[in-house]
Design an enzyme around this catalytic site. Structure first.
Site, PDB file in Angstrom:
ATOM      1  N   GLU A 139       0.840  -1.207   0.000  1.00 15.62           N
ATOM      2  CA  GLU A 139       0.000   0.000   0.000  1.00 15.62           C
ATOM      3  C   GLU A 139       0.868   1.247   0.000  1.00 15.62           C
ATOM      4  O   GLU A 139       0.398   2.342   0.297  1.00 15.62           O
ATOM      5  CB  GLU A 139      -0.954  -0.015   1.203  1.00 15.62           C
ATOM      6  CG  GLU A 139      -2.050  -1.058   1.066  1.00 15.62           C
ATOM      7  CD  GLU A 139      -3.023  -1.101   2.228  1.00 15.62           C
ATOM      8  OE1 GLU A 139      -4.145  -1.583   2.029  1.00 15.62           O
ATOM      9  OE2 GLU A 139      -2.649  -0.676   3.346  1.00 15.62           O
ATOM     10  N   ASN A 183      -1.999 -14.363  -0.390  1.00 19.57           N
ATOM     11  CA  ASN A 183      -3.128 -15.293  -0.258  1.00 19.57           C
ATOM     12  C   ASN A 183      -3.265 -16.024  -1.597  1.00 19.57           C
ATOM     13  O   ASN A 183      -2.467 -15.801  -2.517  1.00 19.57           O
ATOM     14  CB  ASN A 183      -4.406 -14.562   0.185  1.00 19.57           C
ATOM     15  CG  ASN A 183      -4.873 -13.535  -0.825  1.00 19.57           C
ATOM     16  OD1 ASN A 183      -4.533 -13.605  -2.016  1.00 19.57           O
ATOM     17  ND2 ASN A 183      -5.650 -12.575  -0.378  1.00 19.57           N
ATOM     18  N   THR A 210      -1.286 -18.139   2.242  1.00 19.95           N
ATOM     19  CA  THR A 210      -2.356 -18.229   3.245  1.00 19.95           C
ATOM     20  C   THR A 210      -3.639 -18.696   2.550  1.00 19.95           C
ATOM     21  O   THR A 210      -3.927 -18.292   1.423  1.00 19.95           O
ATOM     22  CB  THR A 210      -2.572 -16.880   3.957  1.00 19.95           C
ATOM     23  OG1 THR A 210      -2.848 -15.864   2.983  1.00 19.95           O
ATOM     24  CG2 THR A 210      -1.336 -16.472   4.744  1.00 19.95           C
ATOM     25  N   GLY A 215      -5.998 -22.315   6.729  1.00 18.90           N
ATOM     26  CA  GLY A 215      -4.643 -22.183   7.274  1.00 18.90           C
ATOM     27  C   GLY A 215      -3.659 -21.644   6.260  1.00 18.90           C
ATOM     28  O   GLY A 215      -3.923 -20.635   5.592  1.00 18.90           O
ATOM     29  N   ASP A 242      -3.245  -9.658   8.032  1.00 19.27           N
ATOM     30  CA  ASP A 242      -2.228  -8.807   8.675  1.00 19.27           C
ATOM     31  C   ASP A 242      -1.781  -9.416  10.003  1.00 19.27           C
ATOM     32  O   ASP A 242      -0.595  -9.376  10.345  1.00 19.27           O
ATOM     33  CB  ASP A 242      -2.788  -7.401   8.909  1.00 19.27           C
ATOM     34  CG  ASP A 242      -3.136  -6.718   7.598  1.00 19.27           C
ATOM     35  OD1 ASP A 242      -2.466  -6.998   6.590  1.00 19.27           O
ATOM     36  OD2 ASP A 242      -4.084  -5.914   7.585  1.00 19.27           O
ATOM     37  N   SER A 272      -8.044 -13.136  15.570  1.00 20.77           N
ATOM     38  CA  SER A 272      -8.344 -11.798  15.044  1.00 20.77           C
ATOM     39  C   SER A 272      -9.747 -11.707  14.463  1.00 20.77           C
ATOM     40  O   SER A 272     -10.353 -10.640  14.477  1.00 20.77           O
ATOM     41  CB  SER A 272      -7.298 -11.386  14.011  1.00 20.77           C
ATOM     42  OG  SER A 272      -7.580 -11.973  12.764  1.00 20.77           O
ATOM     43  N   GLY A 277     -13.470  -4.920  13.368  1.00 20.59           N
ATOM     44  CA  GLY A 277     -12.394  -4.009  12.986  1.00 20.59           C
ATOM     45  C   GLY A 277     -11.110  -4.775  12.782  1.00 20.59           C
ATOM     46  O   GLY A 277     -10.940  -5.890  13.306  1.00 20.59           O
TER      47      GLY A 277
HETATM   48  O1  RIB Z   1      -5.827  -5.818   5.544  1.00 16.03           O
HETATM   49  C1  RIB Z   1      -6.847  -5.062   6.119  1.00 16.03           C
HETATM   50  C2  RIB Z   1      -6.587  -3.609   5.862  1.00 16.03           C
HETATM   51  O2  RIB Z   1      -6.647  -3.381   4.475  1.00 16.03           O
HETATM   52  C3  RIB Z   1      -7.605  -2.670   6.454  1.00 16.03           C
HETATM   53  O3  RIB Z   1      -7.291  -2.283   7.777  1.00 16.03           O
HETATM   54  C4  RIB Z   1      -7.593  -1.509   5.493  1.00 16.03           C
HETATM   55  O4  RIB Z   1      -6.960  -0.379   5.994  1.00 16.03           O
HETATM   56  C5  RIB Z   1      -6.907  -2.028   4.240  1.00 16.03           C
HETATM   57  O5  RIB Z   1      -5.693  -1.436   4.048  1.00 16.03           O
END
Ligand code: RIB
Length: 294
Positions: A139, A183, A210, A215, A242, A272, A277
């Site tokens: 990103e 993934n 992933t 898994g 993440d 998670s 969120g």
């Molecule tokens: O991987 C999840 C994340 O992807 C979110 O928190 C969002 O910000 C996007 O970047």
């Protein structure tokens, strides 16, 4: 002491949940809306810090309220913020997330995250030592990813590339990264024409794919290894990948063998999804201790 450095995005997630997703040109009524810190880089940093490691975040926020909230969230999660730069006159990154039917759709507007250039982060790279771990995603500008992976390879810094969201990755980056964690969809794009078993066999002990609720898998040089997930009741899958990446860095930092590091990452990722969120369900080390020989 070896450190974990996350170089990447930080955003404010603007999340709407809805029973139905609108078709093009359609308006529907949603159920709920909330804002919460996110961004793939930030999520991975928080995941690793909650699991007890010393984590530095390197990246950019805007000069706005979201930027202040994002930085406060790092402080609340014991992530070091000395690598964060505030970009004058620029808004912070935002992610526009629709939750529906236990899955998400996300549009990211990078804004300040687009300022994470090789020049800006070079001073932080120079603070790193051989054996440190760098976690990076996509990103932020592509040239930065290429520069960081090359720098890590030259300086014996362990690099983990999470190639999300997908964009083309130069062959040199694939060759130099120590670990690559797509993934299934990202893997199909990255290694076009190869199924995941073939791709994993081509990059043993490096490519870790992933598989969502199944898994993760990799090739250990002799055979494919499938590492199963831990089943949970799903509230929100945002940030599960993440959490996997942050926890994988922690497992490698602890010198776990690769299968154990992936098992640890699967366990953290399974926690998670139980909260709302991206960071809501991310576990602390104490949450895993009963289930895993840490
Ligand atoms: O991987 C999840 C994340 O992807 C979110 O928190 C969002 O910000 C996007 O970047």
């Amino acid at each position: 002491m070896r450190q974990i450095y996350v170089i990447g995005s930080m955003s404010m997630d603007l999340v709407v949940s809805s029973q139905v997703v609108p078709e093009q040109g359609e308006t529907v009524l949603g159920d709920d809306f909330f804002t919460t810190p996110g961004g793939k880089g930030a999520n991975q940093a928080v995941a690793a810090a909650r699991l007890g490691e010393h984590v530095h975040m390197i990246g950019c926020v805007g000069e706005d309220t979201f930027g202040k909230q994002i930085q406060q969230n790092f402080k609340d999660n014991a992530v070091q913020v000395d690598g964060i730069q505030v970009i004058e006159g620029e808004p912070s990154g935002t992610a526009h997330i629709t939750l529906s039917q236990q899955d998400n759709r996300i549009i990211v507007v990078p804004s300040a995250n687009g300022y994470v250039t090789p020049e800006r982060i070079q001073p932080y790279l120079e603070r790193m030592k051989a054996g440190d771990i760098v976690l990076i995603q996509q990103e932020i500008p592509a040239e930065t990813v290429t520069h960081v992976i090359d720098y890590c390879a030259q300086h014996d810094i362990v690099s983990i590339l999470n190639p999300a969201p997908y964009r083309e990755v130069p062959a040199s980056v694939i060759a130099q990264a120590n670990y690559i964690t797509p993934n299934e969809t990202e893997s199909a794009h990255l290694f076009e024409g190869k199924d995941i078993d073939e791709a994993a066999a081509q990059y043993p002990n490096k490519l870790i794919v992933t598989l969502g609720s199944e898994g993760a898998m990799y090739h250990n040089g002799s055979e494919i290894v499938k590492v199963p997930s831990f089943k949970r009741e799903v509230k929100d899958t945002t940030g599960a990948g993440d959490t996997f990446n942050g926890a994988l860095a922690v497992g490698l930092q602890k010198d776990y063998p690769l299968t154990k590091a992936i098992e640890f990452a699967n366990l953290a990722a399974s926690h998670s999804v139980t909260g709302m969120g991206a960071q809501g369900g991310m576990p602390y080390l104490a949450d895993l201790e009963g289930e895993f020989d840490v």
